[in-house]
Write a protein that holds these residues in place. Structure first.
Motif, PDB file in Angstrom:
ATOM      1  N   LYS A  43      65.407 -87.592-101.636  1.00  0.00           N
ATOM      2  CA  LYS A  43      66.225 -86.859-102.594  1.00  0.00           C
ATOM      3  C   LYS A  43      66.197 -87.497-103.979  1.00  0.00           C
ATOM      4  O   LYS A  43      66.786 -86.977-104.912  1.00  0.00           O
ATOM      5  CB  LYS A  43      67.663 -86.782-102.093  1.00  0.00           C
ATOM      6  CG  LYS A  43      67.770 -85.938-100.837  1.00  0.00           C
ATOM      7  CD  LYS A  43      69.188 -85.706-100.441  1.00  0.00           C
ATOM      8  CE  LYS A  43      69.213 -84.851 -99.178  1.00  0.00           C
ATOM      9  NZ  LYS A  43      70.536 -84.446 -98.847  1.00  0.00           N
ATOM     10  N   GLN A  44      65.511 -88.624-104.123  1.00  0.00           N
ATOM     11  CA  GLN A  44      65.436 -89.312-105.411  1.00  0.00           C
ATOM     12  C   GLN A  44      63.969 -89.625-105.734  1.00  0.00           C
ATOM     13  O   GLN A  44      63.560 -90.776-105.842  1.00  0.00           O
ATOM     14  CB  GLN A  44      66.260 -90.599-105.362  1.00  0.00           C
ATOM     15  CG  GLN A  44      67.718 -90.348-105.081  1.00  0.00           C
ATOM     16  CD  GLN A  44      68.464 -91.642-104.797  1.00  0.00           C
ATOM     17  OE1 GLN A  44      67.869 -92.673-104.510  1.00  0.00           O
ATOM     18  NE2 GLN A  44      69.787 -91.571-104.878  1.00  0.00           N
ATOM     19  N   THR A  45      63.190 -88.568-105.912  1.00  0.00           N
ATOM     20  CA  THR A  45      61.743 -88.727-106.116  1.00  0.00           C
ATOM     21  C   THR A  45      61.400 -89.383-107.446  1.00  0.00           C
ATOM     22  O   THR A  45      60.312 -89.953-107.579  1.00  0.00           O
ATOM     23  CB  THR A  45      61.038 -87.360-106.042  1.00  0.00           C
ATOM     24  OG1 THR A  45      61.639 -86.482-106.997  1.00  0.00           O
ATOM     25  CG2 THR A  45      61.145 -86.763-104.650  1.00  0.00           C
ATOM     26  N   LEU A  46      62.313 -89.343-108.403  1.00  0.00           N
ATOM     27  CA  LEU A  46      62.023 -89.995-109.686  1.00  0.00           C
ATOM     28  C   LEU A  46      61.937 -91.511-109.543  1.00  0.00           C
ATOM     29  O   LEU A  46      61.348 -92.180-110.388  1.00  0.00           O
ATOM     30  CB  LEU A  46      63.079 -89.628-110.725  1.00  0.00           C
ATOM     31  CG  LEU A  46      63.036 -88.170-111.217  1.00  0.00           C
ATOM     32  CD1 LEU A  46      64.169 -87.915-112.205  1.00  0.00           C
ATOM     33  CD2 LEU A  46      61.712 -87.888-111.903  1.00  0.00           C
ATOM     34  N   ASN A  47      62.507 -92.069-108.496  1.00  0.00           N
ATOM     35  CA  ASN A  47      62.403 -93.516-108.252  1.00  0.00           C
ATOM     36  C   ASN A  47      60.956 -93.943-107.990  1.00  0.00           C
ATOM     37  O   ASN A  47      60.638 -95.116-108.098  1.00  0.00           O
ATOM     38  CB  ASN A  47      63.284 -93.934-107.076  1.00  0.00           C
ATOM     39  CG  ASN A  47      64.771 -93.815-107.399  1.00  0.00           C
ATOM     40  OD1 ASN A  47      65.151 -93.744-108.555  1.00  0.00           O
ATOM     41  ND2 ASN A  47      65.598 -93.800-106.356  1.00  0.00           N
ATOM     42  N   CYS A  48      60.086 -92.955-107.634  1.00  0.00           N
ATOM     43  CA  CYS A  48      58.685 -93.261-107.287  1.00  0.00           C
ATOM     44  C   CYS A  48      57.756 -93.063-108.484  1.00  0.00           C
ATOM     45  O   CYS A  48      56.528 -93.135-108.343  1.00  0.00           O
ATOM     46  CB  CYS A  48      58.233 -92.369-106.141  1.00  0.00           C
ATOM     47  SG  CYS A  48      59.225 -92.551-104.651  1.00  0.00           S
ATOM     48  N   SER A  49      58.286 -92.836-109.656  1.00  0.00           N
ATOM     49  CA  SER A  49      57.448 -92.524-110.812  1.00  0.00           C
ATOM     50  C   SER A  49      56.507 -93.673-111.176  1.00  0.00           C
ATOM     51  O   SER A  49      55.367 -93.441-111.610  1.00  0.00           O
ATOM     52  CB  SER A  49      58.311 -92.123-112.015  1.00  0.00           C
ATOM     53  OG  SER A  49      59.112 -93.209-112.424  1.00  0.00           O
ATOM     54  N   THR A  50      56.922 -94.904-111.027  1.00  0.00           N
ATOM     55  CA  THR A  50      56.032 -96.025-111.347  1.00  0.00           C
ATOM     56  C   THR A  50      54.846 -96.070-110.390  1.00  0.00           C
ATOM     57  O   THR A  50      53.713 -96.336-110.815  1.00  0.00           O
ATOM     58  CB  THR A  50      56.794 -97.367-111.286  1.00  0.00           C
ATOM     59  OG1 THR A  50      57.396 -97.510-110.012  1.00  0.00           O
ATOM     60  CG2 THR A  50      57.849 -97.448-112.391  1.00  0.00           C
TER      61      THR A  50
ATOM     62  N   GLN B 104      49.080 -94.953-100.424  1.00  0.00           N
ATOM     63  CA  GLN B 104      50.020 -95.256 -99.343  1.00  0.00           C
ATOM     64  C   GLN B 104      51.390 -95.686 -99.899  1.00  0.00           C
ATOM     65  O   GLN B 104      52.431 -95.315 -99.359  1.00  0.00           O
ATOM     66  CB  GLN B 104      49.455 -96.361 -98.435  1.00  0.00           C
ATOM     67  CG  GLN B 104      48.308 -95.917 -97.563  1.00  0.00           C
ATOM     68  CD  GLN B 104      48.746 -94.838 -96.575  1.00  0.00           C
ATOM     69  OE1 GLN B 104      49.875 -94.876 -96.055  1.00  0.00           O
ATOM     70  NE2 GLN B 104      47.864 -93.891 -96.329  1.00  0.00           N
ATOM     71  N   ASP B 105      51.379 -96.446-101.007  1.00  0.00           N
ATOM     72  CA  ASP B 105      52.649 -96.849-101.635  1.00  0.00           C
ATOM     73  C   ASP B 105      53.435 -95.624-102.105  1.00  0.00           C
ATOM     74  O   ASP B 105      54.649 -95.530-101.895  1.00  0.00           O
ATOM     75  CB  ASP B 105      52.398 -97.771-102.838  1.00  0.00           C
ATOM     76  CG  ASP B 105      51.901 -99.152-102.427  1.00  0.00           C
ATOM     77  OD1 ASP B 105      52.064 -99.507-101.243  1.00  0.00           O
ATOM     78  OD2 ASP B 105      51.335 -99.855-103.300  1.00  0.00           O
ATOM     79  N   VAL B 106      52.732 -94.654-102.714  1.00  0.00           N
ATOM     80  CA  VAL B 106      53.394 -93.431-103.184  1.00  0.00           C
ATOM     81  C   VAL B 106      53.965 -92.668-101.998  1.00  0.00           C
ATOM     82  O   VAL B 106      55.118 -92.203-102.020  1.00  0.00           O
ATOM     83  CB  VAL B 106      52.416 -92.543-103.996  1.00  0.00           C
ATOM     84  CG1 VAL B 106      53.044 -91.189-104.312  1.00  0.00           C
ATOM     85  CG2 VAL B 106      51.993 -93.239-105.267  1.00  0.00           C
ATOM     86  N   PHE B 107      53.203 -92.570-100.935  1.00  0.00           N
ATOM     87  CA  PHE B 107      53.640 -91.846 -99.736  1.00  0.00           C
ATOM     88  C   PHE B 107      54.903 -92.490 -99.144  1.00  0.00           C
ATOM     89  O   PHE B 107      55.876 -91.790 -98.839  1.00  0.00           O
ATOM     90  CB  PHE B 107      52.492 -91.837 -98.708  1.00  0.00           C
ATOM     91  CG  PHE B 107      52.816 -91.096 -97.453  1.00  0.00           C
ATOM     92  CD1 PHE B 107      52.956 -89.717 -97.444  1.00  0.00           C
ATOM     93  CD2 PHE B 107      52.995 -91.786 -96.266  1.00  0.00           C
ATOM     94  CE1 PHE B 107      53.261 -89.044 -96.275  1.00  0.00           C
ATOM     95  CE2 PHE B 107      53.309 -91.127 -95.099  1.00  0.00           C
ATOM     96  CZ  PHE B 107      53.436 -89.744 -95.098  1.00  0.00           C
ATOM     97  N   HIS B 108      54.891 -93.796 -98.999  1.00  0.00           N
ATOM     98  CA  HIS B 108      56.065 -94.497 -98.430  1.00  0.00           C
ATOM     99  C   HIS B 108      57.286 -94.375 -99.347  1.00  0.00           C
ATOM    100  O   HIS B 108      58.418 -94.226 -98.876  1.00  0.00           O
ATOM    101  CB  HIS B 108      55.751 -95.970 -98.170  1.00  0.00           C
ATOM    102  CG  HIS B 108      54.794 -96.173 -97.040  1.00  0.00           C
ATOM    103  ND1 HIS B 108      55.065 -95.779 -95.759  1.00  0.00           N
ATOM    104  CD2 HIS B 108      53.540 -96.739 -97.007  1.00  0.00           C
ATOM    105  CE1 HIS B 108      54.048 -96.076 -94.981  1.00  0.00           C
ATOM    106  NE2 HIS B 108      53.098 -96.661 -95.716  1.00  0.00           N
ATOM    107  N   CYS B 109      57.045 -94.406-100.663  1.00  0.00           N
ATOM    108  CA  CYS B 109      58.166 -94.264-101.609  1.00  0.00           C
ATOM    109  C   CYS B 109      58.813 -92.889-101.460  1.00  0.00           C
ATOM    110  O   CYS B 109      60.033 -92.772-101.441  1.00  0.00           O
ATOM    111  CB  CYS B 109      57.671 -94.501-103.036  1.00  0.00           C
ATOM    112  SG  CYS B 109      58.982 -94.440-104.278  1.00  0.00           S
ATOM    113  N   TYR B 110      57.995 -91.849-101.346  1.00  0.00           N
ATOM    114  CA  TYR B 110      58.550 -90.504-101.176  1.00  0.00           C
ATOM    115  C   TYR B 110      59.296 -90.375 -99.849  1.00  0.00           C
ATOM    116  O   TYR B 110      60.305 -89.680 -99.762  1.00  0.00           O
ATOM    117  CB  TYR B 110      57.453 -89.436-101.262  1.00  0.00           C
ATOM    118  CG  TYR B 110      57.045 -89.060-102.676  1.00  0.00           C
ATOM    119  CD1 TYR B 110      57.992 -88.837-103.655  1.00  0.00           C
ATOM    120  CD2 TYR B 110      55.707 -88.922-103.021  1.00  0.00           C
ATOM    121  CE1 TYR B 110      57.623 -88.498-104.947  1.00  0.00           C
ATOM    122  CE2 TYR B 110      55.328 -88.575-104.291  1.00  0.00           C
ATOM    123  CZ  TYR B 110      56.284 -88.360-105.258  1.00  0.00           C
ATOM    124  OH  TYR B 110      55.919 -88.019-106.532  1.00  0.00           O
TER     125      TYR B 110
END
Length: 168
Positions: free
Chosen positions: A138-145, A127-133
């Motif tokens: 437009k800045q998907t690299l921010n969700c890499s962690t 769910q955290d990954v989904f909300h981050c995306y």
């Protein structure tokens, strides 16, 4: 009608033919009947005119041979049908046996390799990954962690499931 040259042969297949006395007298030569018709001369032109009379005994022999052959053919056909039925039954039994073996093998494979736990793993991190995306389209690299944490959690769950299957 009467001008054509035609021969007719009549074969009678009965032994009890009634003949009049006048016919017997004519055949034996005691009584003279009308003179016999002259034999027609053979025609030239390649056509051959045959007149065959087959004795009734020969006809009976041919009929009996035909009936024997027909009976033998029917017997061979019956044997062939019986063999075919036997082979069909054997084939049906083999098919049924193979289906049962296949079903057992599939059950064994499912028991060894397919284990449905029914509970999702790492759902909170997913769910955290989904909300981050969603918040950073437009800045998907921010969700890499978040993605690394999710991947690590899934790997740990796989290892645990593998270890559990080894124990079973």
């Amino acid at each position: 009608m009467g001008a054509s040259d035609s021969k007719r042969t009549v074969v009678v297949d009965r032994d009890d033919i009634a003949v009049t006395q006048s016919v017997i007298n004519r055949l034996s030569g005691r009584e003279k009947g009308p003179p016999p018709a002259p034999e027609p001369e053979p025609k030239s032109g390649g056509g051959m005119d045959f007149d065959y009379a087959i004795p009734s005994s020969k006809i009976r022999q041919i009929e009996s041979e035909y009936e024997e052959r027909l009976k033998a053919t029917e017997e061979r056909e019956a044997v062939s049908k019986a063999r075919l039925k036997k082979y069909e039954e054997q084939s049906e039994q083999q098919l049924q046996t193979q289906q049962e073996q296949f079903s057992r093998a599939m059950d064994d494979l499912e028991k060894k390799f397919i284990r449905n736990t029914g509970s999702p793993v790492c759902q909170d991190i997913q769910q955290d990954v989904f909300h981050c995306y969603q918040s950073n389209p437009k800045q998907t690299l921010n969700c890499s962690t978040h993605v690394r944490a999710f991947t690590s959690c899934v790997d740990d769950a796989r290892k645990d499931a593998y270890d559990m299957s080894k124990k079973a």
